[in-house]
Design an enzyme around this catalytic site. Structure first.
Site, mmCIF file in Angstrom:
data_model
loop_
_atom_site.group_PDB
_atom_site.id
_atom_site.type_symbol
_atom_site.label_atom_id
_atom_site.label_comp_id
_atom_site.label_asym_id
_atom_site.label_seq_id
_atom_site.Cartn_x
_atom_site.Cartn_y
_atom_site.Cartn_z
ATOM 1 N N ARG A 113 0.838 -1.194 0.000
ATOM 2 C CA ARG A 113 0.000 0.000 0.000
ATOM 3 C C ARG A 113 0.879 1.252 0.000
ATOM 4 O O ARG A 113 2.109 1.169 0.085
ATOM 5 C CB ARG A 113 -0.926 -0.006 1.210
ATOM 6 C CG ARG A 113 -0.194 -0.075 2.542
ATOM 7 C CD ARG A 113 -1.145 -0.044 3.720
ATOM 8 N NE ARG A 113 -0.422 -0.161 4.978
ATOM 9 C CZ ARG A 113 -0.943 0.151 6.164
ATOM 10 N NH1 ARG A 113 -2.170 0.597 6.242
ATOM 11 N NH2 ARG A 113 -0.240 0.012 7.260
ATOM 12 N N ASN A 151 -6.251 5.796 4.813
ATOM 13 C CA ASN A 151 -5.809 5.008 5.965
ATOM 14 C C ASN A 151 -4.378 5.378 6.305
ATOM 15 O O ASN A 151 -3.470 5.186 5.493
ATOM 16 C CB ASN A 151 -5.882 3.510 5.661
ATOM 17 C CG ASN A 151 -5.565 2.659 6.874
ATOM 18 O OD1 ASN A 151 -6.331 2.641 7.838
ATOM 19 N ND2 ASN A 151 -4.449 1.956 6.842
ATOM 20 N N GLU A 152 -4.202 5.954 7.491
ATOM 21 C CA GLU A 152 -2.860 6.249 8.023
ATOM 22 C C GLU A 152 -2.004 7.052 7.032
ATOM 23 O O GLU A 152 -0.959 6.608 6.560
ATOM 24 C CB GLU A 152 -2.151 4.948 8.424
ATOM 25 C CG GLU A 152 -2.848 4.237 9.561
ATOM 26 C CD GLU A 152 -2.112 2.986 10.034
ATOM 27 O OE1 GLU A 152 -2.286 2.619 11.220
ATOM 28 O OE2 GLU A 152 -1.377 2.392 9.222
ATOM 29 N N GLU A 308 -7.795 2.164 16.131
ATOM 30 C CA GLU A 308 -7.135 0.865 16.057
ATOM 31 C C GLU A 308 -6.236 0.679 17.275
ATOM 32 O O GLU A 308 -5.529 1.602 17.682
ATOM 33 C CB GLU A 308 -6.247 0.735 14.804
ATOM 34 C CG GLU A 308 -6.962 0.690 13.486
ATOM 35 C CD GLU A 308 -5.982 0.519 12.327
ATOM 36 O OE1 GLU A 308 -4.862 -0.005 12.555
ATOM 37 O OE2 GLU A 308 -6.315 0.918 11.199
ATOM 38 N N TRP A 316 4.837 -6.435 13.150
ATOM 39 C CA TRP A 316 5.856 -5.649 12.468
ATOM 40 C C TRP A 316 7.011 -5.227 13.367
ATOM 41 O O TRP A 316 7.910 -4.526 12.913
ATOM 42 C CB TRP A 316 5.223 -4.408 11.835
ATOM 43 C CG TRP A 316 4.217 -3.725 12.720
ATOM 44 C CD1 TRP A 316 2.880 -3.941 12.741
ATOM 45 C CD2 TRP A 316 4.474 -2.731 13.713
ATOM 46 N NE1 TRP A 316 2.264 -3.158 13.693
ATOM 47 C CE2 TRP A 316 3.223 -2.389 14.301
ATOM 48 C CE3 TRP A 316 5.630 -2.092 14.161
ATOM 49 C CZ2 TRP A 316 3.115 -1.436 15.314
ATOM 50 C CZ3 TRP A 316 5.513 -1.142 15.177
ATOM 51 C CH2 TRP A 316 4.264 -0.826 15.732
ATOM 52 N N GLU A 356 0.065 -9.106 7.211
ATOM 53 C CA GLU A 356 -0.444 -8.961 8.575
ATOM 54 C C GLU A 356 -1.094 -10.232 9.111
ATOM 55 O O GLU A 356 -1.876 -10.178 10.055
ATOM 56 C CB GLU A 356 -1.414 -7.777 8.632
ATOM 57 C CG GLU A 356 -0.714 -6.457 8.334
ATOM 58 C CD GLU A 356 -1.615 -5.245 8.368
ATOM 59 O OE1 GLU A 356 -1.315 -4.316 9.128
ATOM 60 O OE2 GLU A 356 -2.611 -5.215 7.620
ATOM 61 N N HIS A 359 -0.748 -10.769 12.794
ATOM 62 C CA HIS A 359 -1.278 -9.701 13.663
ATOM 63 C C HIS A 359 -2.495 -10.236 14.408
ATOM 64 O O HIS A 359 -3.351 -10.906 13.835
ATOM 65 C CB HIS A 359 -1.668 -8.498 12.793
ATOM 66 C CG HIS A 359 -1.885 -7.222 13.569
ATOM 67 N ND1 HIS A 359 -2.927 -7.058 14.455
ATOM 68 C CD2 HIS A 359 -1.192 -6.067 13.567
ATOM 69 C CE1 HIS A 359 -2.868 -5.833 14.962
ATOM 70 N NE2 HIS A 359 -1.823 -5.216 14.445
#
Length: 673
Positions: A113, A151-152, A308, A316, A356, A359
């Protein structure tokens, strides 16, 4: 402006939901489990661009239609995302000029991304098209409570160095400075004879020999923030053509250094933040508190959303340590205690594919017969009981100064010491306050400081003239100021203030600094109380200075090192207030596990002098926060703690507290009168 998300009474609970990764029979199981856990809000569609627009200009919303309808039938609201943080593969191949270029001039590849230039006109057109299609279709959908743009921002593409970005940067400079002479004056380009004859000669700060112009670097970082904000505004305004739900994006406070979130906060309807513990840190709960207090402060004191965090380990970090029993609950309720009206996770169901897959999630790979799932259900019950805290505010008597531009500037190369880092200084002073059970806000130095009894400047290397005058007025009016070393040195262009250091703070501190004397790695210098030549005191590290008094008086002197016999800690009474200065680092090295008794002792004395109220006699592993009329007691130790002076009803346990409350090991008690 749209208001807060329209949700049922109480707190928002849920997480990122990515049902496109699963067959539809799993979706039905998902909504059943969401009802079981008390989930009422999920973020949907963050990475859907390649699915809803599989070919340029051709949209397929069938899957998203079914997902949103299913959520609505289950009584779960959607925080509907625009998928623009992850452009489709076809976009990168059709528009190669949009690809991200790093500082070394490398064109970065795909497969991840944030692989685009934020200044790309092709990206702007494509992202506006997909957002318009989404908003036109779903702005009226009954499941959509709010919009989650992108996103972020700045996660991997905070800066782009492609030709498109370079030209956009030059246009930004023309608008800021008007004529190139003003730029030359601001950047001090006479140094090394680097004067520009026109804006066309300006290059972004790509890989270059050492000693790059600081003004160039600062302005490129400011430009990059503006470039991302322009992307957000474009999407926000596109959405508002079709609906009036609140619009936000997820910040990464305090762990995204390039994004100046105070600037961002002006753009969103509600501040939302992603926070992940550095799991190996023994004091990770203190860093969490700092992040929550900083997020609340960026939001102007208003309630905010934890968009989040994690139920357990992330994927990570070098060593992804899972959370201990009870830790997820404490983490979540600490964010709520410090102002969040939401408890959201990444993600709902653990992924089987991609980067992820290791995660943690609300539904882990182990499924519902797991400790994590049972904790998720129990947390949902806790949050329902805490619904009355929604909208309540946290008030503080103490503030710390946090300025992203000073953060950038103090860590450029060729500073007196690489060991003097912004976050280390801030976290040292914040930890001392936390262990003294003091709740703190964070402020910009130009803000209204009158609500605070004490303002702390842990690392304000870059400090303009106007903010410095604001601090001076604050002290004269009766405020108390505590300043750490190497503050007030340069202006907003990273130009040294005229006269002796610390130029912007000389008058308020009542002193000058003749010379900096950075210490060697692991070197320390002893201090002693001033006027007590035989006494012993704390030790400093990293830094020493040759301080000359000009109205202030010495509290501690250096008892050794390059500045032996000269002031190390000073006090200057000015008007109705007092300004304190610390010419070294009194705290232990980060990560050594020691408590910072020396700095904490100083901070405790300054708090007493400023008249800051706080609980006394409690262990420094107990977190004490008051939000509105709710008192939160969070025990981070392995033994129970009894707290006196507590009267009211336990919100989580229903118990009646009449004079004291016992907080179990690792537990949380919330009391309301």
């Amino acid at each position: 402006m749209p208001g807060y998300p329209v949700l049922p009474a109480g707190l928002a609970y849920g997480g990122d939901y990515n049902p496109e990764q699963w067959p539809e029979d799993v979706w039905r199981e998902d909504v059943r489990l969401m009802r079981e856990a008390g989930v009422n809000l999920v973020t949907v569609g963050v990475f859907n661009w390649g699915l809803i627009e599989p070919r340029e200009g051709q949209f397929d919303f069938a899957r998203l239609d079914r997902i949103l309808d299913l959520l609505h039938s289950a009584g779960v609201y959607a925080d509907l995302a625009t998928p623009t943080s992850s452009p489709p593969t076809w976009f990168r191949h059709r528009y190669p000029g949009s690809r991200l270029v790093d500082e070394g001039g490398r064109v970065l590849g795909g497969g991840s991304r944030h692989s685009f230039c934020p200044s790309s006109p092709d990206y702007a057109a494509a992202s506006e098209r997909v957002v318009a299609a989404l908003a036109a279709r779903y702005a009226g959908h009954p499941a959509v409570a709010m919009w989650h743009v992108h996103n972020e921002y700045g996660w991997a593409n905070a800066h782009c160095h492609c030709p498109v970005s370079a030209e956009a940067f030059r246009a930004w400079l023309r608008e800021k400075y008007g004529e190139v002479g003003a730029l030359n004056a601001a950047w001090g380009t006479v140094f090394w004879g680097l004067t520009y004859g026109s804006f066309d000669e300006v290059e972004p700060p790509v890989a270059a020999p050492p000693g790059l112009l600081s003004g160039l670097r600062l302005d490129f970082m400011r430009f990059s923030v503006d470039a991302h904000i322009a992307c957000f505004r474009r999407e926000r305004e596109t959405i508002r053509r079709f609906g009036d739900q609140p619009v936000t994006t997820n910040f990464m406070i305090p762990n995204c250094k390039p994004m100046d979130y105070r600037r961002w906060a002006e753009e969103v309807d509600v501040v939302a933040n992603d926070h992940y513990l550095v799991a190996e840190r023994p004091d990770s709960h203190i860093e969490l508190a700092l992040a929550a207090d900083l997020t609340r402060s960026v939001a102007g004191g208003r309630p905010w959303m934890l968009m989040e965090h994690s139920t357990g380990a992330v994927n990570w970090q070098p060593r992804n340590v899972a959370k201990r029993p009870g830790e997820m609950r404490r983490n979540t309720l600490a964010h709520v205690a410090r102002g969040s009206d939401a408890a959201m996770f990444f993600q709902w169901r653990a992924s089987r594919h991609g980067a992820e897959k290791f995660h943690s999630a609300m539904v882990p790979h182990a499924g519902v017969d797991s400790e994590v799932w049972r904790d998720v259900v129990a947390l949902g019950a806790d949050l329902r009981r805490l619904g009355g805290v929604r909208g309540e505010r946290v008030t503080a008597e103490v503030a710390l100064v946090w300025d992203w531009e000073s953060y950038w500037a103090v860590e450029f190369e060729w500073r007196p010491s690489a060991d003097l880092r912004f976050r280390d200084r801030v976290e040292a002073y914040y930890e001392a306050l936390w262990r003294e059970h003091v709740t703190a806000d964070f402020v910009h130095p130009s803000a209204d400081l009158s609500p605070y009894r004490l303002v702390v400047l842990p690392s304000s290397y870059l400090l303009g003239e106007a903010p410095a005058k604001n601090l001076h007025r604050y002290v004269e009016a009766g405020g108390h100021l505590l300043v750490s070393c190497f503050s007030g040195i340069v202006d907003e262009n990273d130009t040294i203030h005229p006269g002796p250091h610390p130029g912007a703070l000389r008058e308020v501190l009542g002193l000058t600094v003749e010379e900096f004397h950075p210490l060697r790695e692991h070197e320390t210098v002893p201090l002693r109380r001033s006027g007590d030549p035989g006494g012993t005191g704390p030790a400093g590290r990293i830094w020493s200075e040759r301080v000359r008094l000009a109205g202030a008086r010495a509290v501690h002197d250096f008892a050794g090192g390059p500045d032996a016999g000269h002031p190390a800690v000073t006090r200057n009474d000015l008007g109705g207030g007092t300004a304190w200065y610390v010419a070294t680092a009194l705290d232990p090295a980060p990560g050594d596990g020691a408590h910072d008794a020396d700095l904490r002792g100083l901070v405790a004395g300054v708090l007493d002098h400023a008249g800051v109220s706080r609980p006394r006699g409690l262990p420094d592993t107990l977190e004490v926060v008051r939000r509105g009329d709710h008192l939160f007691l969070l025990n981070h130790a392995d033994a129970a703690v009894t707290v006196g002076g507590v009267t009211g009803t336990g919100v989580l346990d229903g118990a009646a507290y009449t004079g004291s409350a016992t907080v179990p090991a690792g537990g949380v008690v919330v009391v309301r009168p």
